[in-house]
Design a protein around this motif. Structure first.
Motif, PDB file in Angstrom:
ATOM      1  N   GLU A 281      34.536   6.448  82.084  1.00  0.00           N
ATOM      2  CA  GLU A 281      34.100   7.381  80.431  1.00  0.00           C
ATOM      3  C   GLU A 281      34.922   7.228  79.899  1.00  0.00           C
ATOM      4  OE1 GLU A 281      33.403  10.965  82.177  1.00  0.00           O
ATOM      5  OE2 GLU A 281      31.086  10.910  82.906  1.00  0.00           O
ATOM      6  N   SER A 282      36.183   6.700  80.277  1.00  0.00           N
ATOM      7  CA  SER A 282      37.763   7.060  79.026  1.00  0.00           C
ATOM      8  C   SER A 282      37.025   6.151  78.425  1.00  0.00           C
ATOM      9  CB  SER A 282      39.237   7.806  79.988  1.00  0.00           C
ATOM     10  OG  SER A 282      39.886   7.785  78.185  1.00  0.00           O
ATOM     11  N   VAL A 283      37.821   4.971  79.184  1.00  0.00           N
ATOM     12  CA  VAL A 283      37.468   3.574  78.698  1.00  0.00           C
ATOM     13  C   VAL A 283      36.249   3.439  77.737  1.00  0.00           C
ATOM     14  CG1 VAL A 283      37.574   1.089  79.200  1.00  0.00           C
ATOM     15  CG2 VAL A 283      38.882   2.514  80.721  1.00  0.00           C
ATOM     16  N   GLU A 284      35.143   3.314  78.129  1.00  0.00           N
ATOM     17  CA  GLU A 284      34.208   3.388  77.900  1.00  0.00           C
ATOM     18  C   GLU A 284      34.052   4.479  75.887  1.00  0.00           C
ATOM     19  OE1 GLU A 284      31.105   1.475  76.354  1.00  0.00           O
ATOM     20  OE2 GLU A 284      31.916   1.333  78.340  1.00  0.00           O
ATOM     21  N   ASN A 285      34.226   5.785  76.022  1.00  0.00           N
ATOM     22  CA  ASN A 285      34.530   5.878  74.842  1.00  0.00           C
ATOM     23  C   ASN A 285      36.007   5.612  73.892  1.00  0.00           C
ATOM     24  OD1 ASN A 285      36.620   8.481  73.464  1.00  0.00           O
ATOM     25  ND2 ASN A 285      33.993   8.901  73.319  1.00  0.00           N
ATOM     26  N   LEU A 286      36.842   5.242  74.699  1.00  0.00           N
ATOM     27  CA  LEU A 286      37.522   4.190  73.825  1.00  0.00           C
ATOM     28  C   LEU A 286      37.678   2.887  73.276  1.00  0.00           C
ATOM     29  CD1 LEU A 286      40.832   3.970  73.302  1.00  0.00           C
ATOM     30  CD2 LEU A 286      41.584   3.972  75.109  1.00  0.00           C
ATOM     31  N   LEU A 287      37.025   2.706  73.877  1.00  0.00           N
ATOM     32  CA  LEU A 287      36.137   0.686  73.752  1.00  0.00           C
ATOM     33  C   LEU A 287      35.035   1.022  72.872  1.00  0.00           C
ATOM     34  CD1 LEU A 287      35.770  -0.767  76.906  1.00  0.00           C
ATOM     35  CD2 LEU A 287      37.218  -2.027  75.102  1.00  0.00           C
ATOM     36  N   GLY A 288      34.546   2.367  72.331  1.00  0.00           N
ATOM     37  CA  GLY A 288      33.157   2.246  71.444  1.00  0.00           C
ATOM     38  C   GLY A 288      34.610   2.863  70.057  1.00  0.00           C
ATOM     39  N   ARG A 289      34.968   3.422  69.958  1.00  0.00           N
ATOM     40  CA  ARG A 289      35.834   3.686  68.781  1.00  0.00           C
ATOM     41  C   ARG A 289      36.506   2.454  68.542  1.00  0.00           C
ATOM     42  NH1 ARG A 289      40.277   8.002  69.501  1.00  0.00           N
ATOM     43  NH2 ARG A 289      38.894   8.279  72.473  1.00  0.00           N
ATOM     44  N   ILE A 290      36.914   1.937  69.366  1.00  0.00           N
ATOM     45  CA  ILE A 290      37.557   0.440  68.852  1.00  0.00           C
ATOM     46  C   ILE A 290      36.657  -0.524  68.225  1.00  0.00           C
ATOM     47  CG2 ILE A 290      38.202  -1.790  69.737  1.00  0.00           C
ATOM     48  CD1 ILE A 290      39.995  -0.333  71.874  1.00  0.00           C
ATOM     49  N   ARG A 291      35.277  -1.624  68.377  1.00  0.00           N
ATOM     50  CA  ARG A 291      34.731  -1.365  68.307  1.00  0.00           C
ATOM     51  C   ARG A 291      33.827  -0.784  67.165  1.00  0.00           C
ATOM     52  NH1 ARG A 291      32.307  -1.512  74.068  1.00  0.00           N
ATOM     53  NH2 ARG A 291      31.210   0.410  73.861  1.00  0.00           N
ATOM     54  N   ASP A 292      33.655   0.249  67.058  1.00  0.00           N
ATOM     55  CA  ASP A 292      33.565   0.953  65.153  1.00  0.00           C
ATOM     56  C   ASP A 292      34.909   0.415  64.703  1.00  0.00           C
ATOM     57  OD1 ASP A 292      31.414   2.090  67.098  1.00  0.00           O
ATOM     58  OD2 ASP A 292      31.563   3.960  67.074  1.00  0.00           O
ATOM     59  N   THR A 293      35.872   0.726  64.784  1.00  0.00           N
ATOM     60  CA  THR A 293      36.838  -0.100  63.737  1.00  0.00           C
ATOM     61  C   THR A 293      36.913  -1.132  63.489  1.00  0.00           C
ATOM     62  OG1 THR A 293      38.127   1.982  64.547  1.00  0.00           O
ATOM     63  CG2 THR A 293      39.453   0.040  63.395  1.00  0.00           C
ATOM     64  N   GLU A 294      36.874  -1.388  64.544  1.00  0.00           N
ATOM     65  CA  GLU A 294      36.603  -3.114  64.387  1.00  0.00           C
ATOM     66  C   GLU A 294      35.364  -3.696  63.123  1.00  0.00           C
ATOM     67  OE1 GLU A 294      37.402  -5.480  68.946  1.00  0.00           O
ATOM     68  OE2 GLU A 294      35.650  -5.265  68.467  1.00  0.00           O
ATOM     69  N   GLN A 295      33.864  -2.872  63.106  1.00  0.00           N
ATOM     70  CA  GLN A 295      33.476  -3.372  62.246  1.00  0.00           C
ATOM     71  C   GLN A 295      33.830  -2.813  61.115  1.00  0.00           C
ATOM     72  OE1 GLN A 295      30.021  -0.911  63.810  1.00  0.00           O
ATOM     73  NE2 GLN A 295      29.644  -1.979  66.175  1.00  0.00           N
ATOM     74  N   THR A 296      34.236  -1.593  60.450  1.00  0.00           N
ATOM     75  CA  THR A 296      34.692  -0.984  60.224  1.00  0.00           C
ATOM     76  C   THR A 296      35.905  -2.328  58.741  1.00  0.00           C
ATOM     77  OG1 THR A 296      34.613   0.946  60.187  1.00  0.00           O
ATOM     78  CG2 THR A 296      35.809   1.009  58.307  1.00  0.00           C
ATOM     79  N   VAL A 297      36.583  -1.825  59.540  1.00  0.00           N
ATOM     80  CA  VAL A 297      37.421  -3.308  59.378  1.00  0.00           C
ATOM     81  C   VAL A 297      37.519  -4.810  59.083  1.00  0.00           C
ATOM     82  CG1 VAL A 297      39.904  -4.875  60.009  1.00  0.00           C
ATOM     83  CG2 VAL A 297      39.319  -2.283  60.342  1.00  0.00           C
ATOM     84  N   SER A 298      36.295  -5.414  59.194  1.00  0.00           N
ATOM     85  CA  SER A 298      35.263  -6.512  59.850  1.00  0.00           C
ATOM     86  C   SER A 298      33.894  -6.787  57.980  1.00  0.00           C
ATOM     87  CB  SER A 298      34.502  -7.383  60.336  1.00  0.00           C
ATOM     88  OG  SER A 298      33.255  -6.632  61.211  1.00  0.00           O
ATOM     89  N   LYS A 299      34.465  -5.552  57.786  1.00  0.00           N
ATOM     90  CA  LYS A 299      33.465  -5.561  56.334  1.00  0.00           C
ATOM     91  C   LYS A 299      34.218  -5.455  55.220  1.00  0.00           C
ATOM     92  CE  LYS A 299      30.007  -2.680  58.443  1.00  0.00           C
ATOM     93  NZ  LYS A 299      28.811  -1.214  58.096  1.00  0.00           N
ATOM     94  N   GLY A 300      34.423  -6.655  54.934  1.00  0.00           N
ATOM     95  CA  GLY A 300      35.113  -7.272  54.156  1.00  0.00           C
ATOM     96  C   GLY A 300      34.787  -6.717  52.452  1.00  0.00           C
TER      97      GLY A 300
END
Length: 678
Positions: A281-300
């Motif tokens: 669950e901790s890894v899944e939560n961390l992966l979710g936040r990483i994916r959200d940050t990736e989406q934010t960063v990828s929106k140039g």
């Protein structure tokens, strides 16, 4: 003038022979010289010797010359008649002396009254009623008070020691068959032989009937032996029943313990599943936040849509801080590694941080550091005092600007030990740092190197060996940094590895330095493999034991071994899960172990790394307690230094340790991302 006669006798043996013969008060033994001089009769009293020789000596009390003459006369007569048979006069006197006047038989357990009349114990008891408080002398009528009422009081009367001794000596003479004796059956005096069974003498005629009696008793012996066998059969059957019940009790107790262990096993498995679920669950939560940050960063486009540059910078800083926080969280994830504490039967979260003050403090620090010169510490005692007096203040400290979560550390045996190699787990490379200038001079990396952990060298081959925890192998580089080959792969067979961590090089079983072998902590397989550095072939394995009776699986004495060091004569292993340090000979024979779970001196909480100096002293990175403990080769504690913290001289998690020839101690700290040189 009436003269009183008395027998000559030893002091203390004073029977009254007749009523008109008073007690002797003579304090000397007139026949002592004769007794000592004649070996044949030296065990018999003088009176018996006189009686047996027919030279009974009597003398008056008022004539000293007569006494002397009598003594001389007695001696001469006795010497002449020692071998003569006793005449009827001497035997008659002796028989009268030893005869009870009540039963007219030989005295048995003679008891003497105050009037000095002597009778058998049983005869005197027959004269006493159960309520009687006194006994009357049958001869003179003297009333003798008894201390105890009834026949028991007669037992307390004094024995006639003299007559008792005569009876004893006479019995000995009879047993020996010496001379003519009285037959115990027909009372005939003559040649008689002693029976060793009943201790009685029999004449020739009575011997035949006595032998017949003995023969008649043989069936009773058979009956007794038969009864003994029957008794033994009953006893062994009873013993079998007892042992059967004993095994039943053992089996029942074992079943109870097994059931208790099964309950504990279920609880521990539930706890392990909970830990796994929490981790997932901790890894899944961390992966979710990483994916959200990736989406934010990828929106140039969102970044370009901002017109003001200050707002663009603010947005970039926010994304940078978020990314850094996520990377830091990833790097620290799973630091608390669960291990099973078999001694206490519990799951221990190795790596959990403890608050300052929970761990025992390090030893006091001295103001002045000692000179670190190997020439000055060439004996165990001098090295002991060196560690005791050393300040352990770091001279050099490298931080996060150079390192990211360092693991193992080692010093190359070439180039005068100038370069130190540090495994950088975050950068997936090994950093080579010049210790004189404290500058990065080189890096070792490979495309397939995922998590470098331990480092070792071969001076003869000029090669560098790096364990890869995540790729389950050992990478080999040249001294110049060229990647050469890979040793081993993931698996459980010999020569394969599962998350290897610690590694070192050292001599082989013969102890010769020209044969360099690699000693690898195969952490995931709970063993240590000794392999050849060229092809990875296995020389032998430490920690694997034969299966228990009735089981087919082999056992291991390690629980996640993580650190290893080799001296000239022994192997030292840090048994991480068992919280112990174990030592072995170079041939693999177990020598000793020390340590236990705890925070006290000499105890460990997750000992991850270990090193040995030139005299075999053992330095242990007690990672869970954030300190370093130094021991003699036999396990005696010498010194503790460090403590939890991030300031110089403190640690958060000791991840690597090395000792140089000039007594420098290099320690890496994965959580503080630092290297300190003491």
């Amino acid at each position: 003038m009436k003269k009183n006669f008395r027998f000559t006798h030893r002091r203390g043996l004073q029977p009254r022979i007749m009523s008109n013969i008073p007690r002797s008060r003579n304090k000397s033994c007139p026949h002592e010289e004769e007794v000592l001089g004649n070996k044949k009769f030296e065990s018999r009293p003088p009176i018996l010797r006189q009686m047996s020789s027919g030279s009974l000596n009597v003398r008056t009390t008022d004539s000293k010359p007569q006494r002397t003459a009598a003594r001389t006369k007695t001696t001469s007569v006795s010497d002449k008649t020692d071998t003569a048979l006793p005449n009827s006069m001497s035997m008659g006197i002796m028989n009268d002396l030893l005869e009870c006047k009540l039963c007219n038989k030989r005295l048995r357990r003679p008891k003497m009254l105050p009037c000095q009349h002597t009778y058998c114990l049983s005869c005197l008891q027959g004269l006493v009623q159960p309520t009687s408080k006194a006994v009357d002398c049958p001869d003179c009528g003297l009333q003798v008070p008894l201390r105890t009422t009834g026949p028991d009081g007669v037992v307390e009367l004094p024995p006639n020691l003299y007559l008792d001794s005569l009876l004893t000596v006479l019995q000995q003479d009879i047993a020996c068959g010496a001379g003519d004796q009285r037959c115990s059956r027909c009372q005939t005096v003559g040649s008689a032989s002693s029976c060793q069974h009943c201790r009685q003498a029999f004449c020739t005629v009575c011997w035949a009937s006595h032998i017949t009696e003995l023969k008649s008793q043989l069936p009773s012996l058979l009956d007794q032996l038969s009864g003994a066998k029957e008794t033994l059969d009953h006893r062994i059957q009873d013993f079998r029943d007892v042992c059967k019940r004993l095994k039943q009790h053992i089996n029942l107790a074992v079943e109870v313990k097994i059931q208790t262990l099964r309950v504990e096993e279920e609880k521990l498995n539930i706890r392990a599943n909970e830990l796994l679920k929490q981790g997932e669950e901790s890894v899944e939560n961390l992966l979710g936040r990483i994916r959200d940050t990736e989406q934010t960063v990828s929106k140039g486009s969102d970044f370009d849509a901002i017109s003001e540059n200050k707002k663009k910078v603010a947005m970039f800083l926010q994304l940078h801080r978020t990314t850094s926080a996520l990377l830091d969280e990833v790097s620290h994830w799973s630091e608390a590694r669960p291990t099973f504490d078999a001694d206490n039967f519990r799951i221990d979260m190795a790596g959990e941080s403890k608050a300052a003050g929970e761990v025992e403090e390090a030893d006091d620090v001295f103001d002045d550091d000692t000179v670190r010169n190997i020439a000055q510490v060439n004996s165990p005692d001098s090295l002991y005092h060196h560690y005791r007096e050393r300040a352990f203040t770091p001279r050099v400290s490298l931080g996060r600007s150079v390192l990211q979560r360092p693991a193992g550390v080692a010093v190359a045996p070439w180039d005068e030990e100038v370069n130190m190699y540090i495994a950088g787990t975050e950068g997936r490379q090994v950093l080579v740092i010049d210790r004189n200038r404290m500058k990065l001079v080189h890096q070792l990396s490979a495309a397939n190197m995922l998590y470098p952990h331990g480092i070792a060298f071969s001076k003869f081959l000029r090669e560098v060996y790096v364990t890869d925890k995540w790729n389950h192998c050992v990478h080999v580089f040249s001294a110049e940094g060229t990647y050469l080959r890979q040793l081993g792969k993931k698996g459980h067979a010999e020569g394969h590895f599962q998350s290897p961590e610690g590694i070192t090089s050292g001599p082989g079983p013969n102890g010769k330095d020209d044969e360099t072998l690699l000693y690898v902590c195969d952490t995931g397989n709970d063993r240590v493999q000794i392999i050849h550095p060229c092809d990875g072939s296995v020389i032998y394995i430490l920690g694997i034991l034969d299966p228990l009776p009735g089981h087919k699986f082999k056992r291991t004495e390690f629980n996640q071994p993580t650190g290893i060091a080799v001296s000239q004569d022994r192997i030292v292993v840090a048994d991480f899960g068992n919280k112990r340090i174990k030592t072995y000979s170079l041939t693999g024979e177990r020598l000793s172990e020390f340590g236990s779970m705890g925070e006290a001196r000499g105890q460990f909480h997750s000992p991850e790394c270990v090193a040995v100096d030139h005299l075999g002293f053992i330095l242990v990175g007690d990672s869970g307690n954030a300190r370093v403990q130094i021991f003699r080769p036999n396990g005696t504690l010498v010194r503790i230094f460090g403590g939890r913290g991030s300031s110089p001289g403190k640690f958060a998690w000791v991840s690597g340790i090395a000792v140089t020839n000039n007594m420098d101690i290099i320690i890496t700290d994965s959580r503080n991302s630092s290297v300190q040189i003491f």
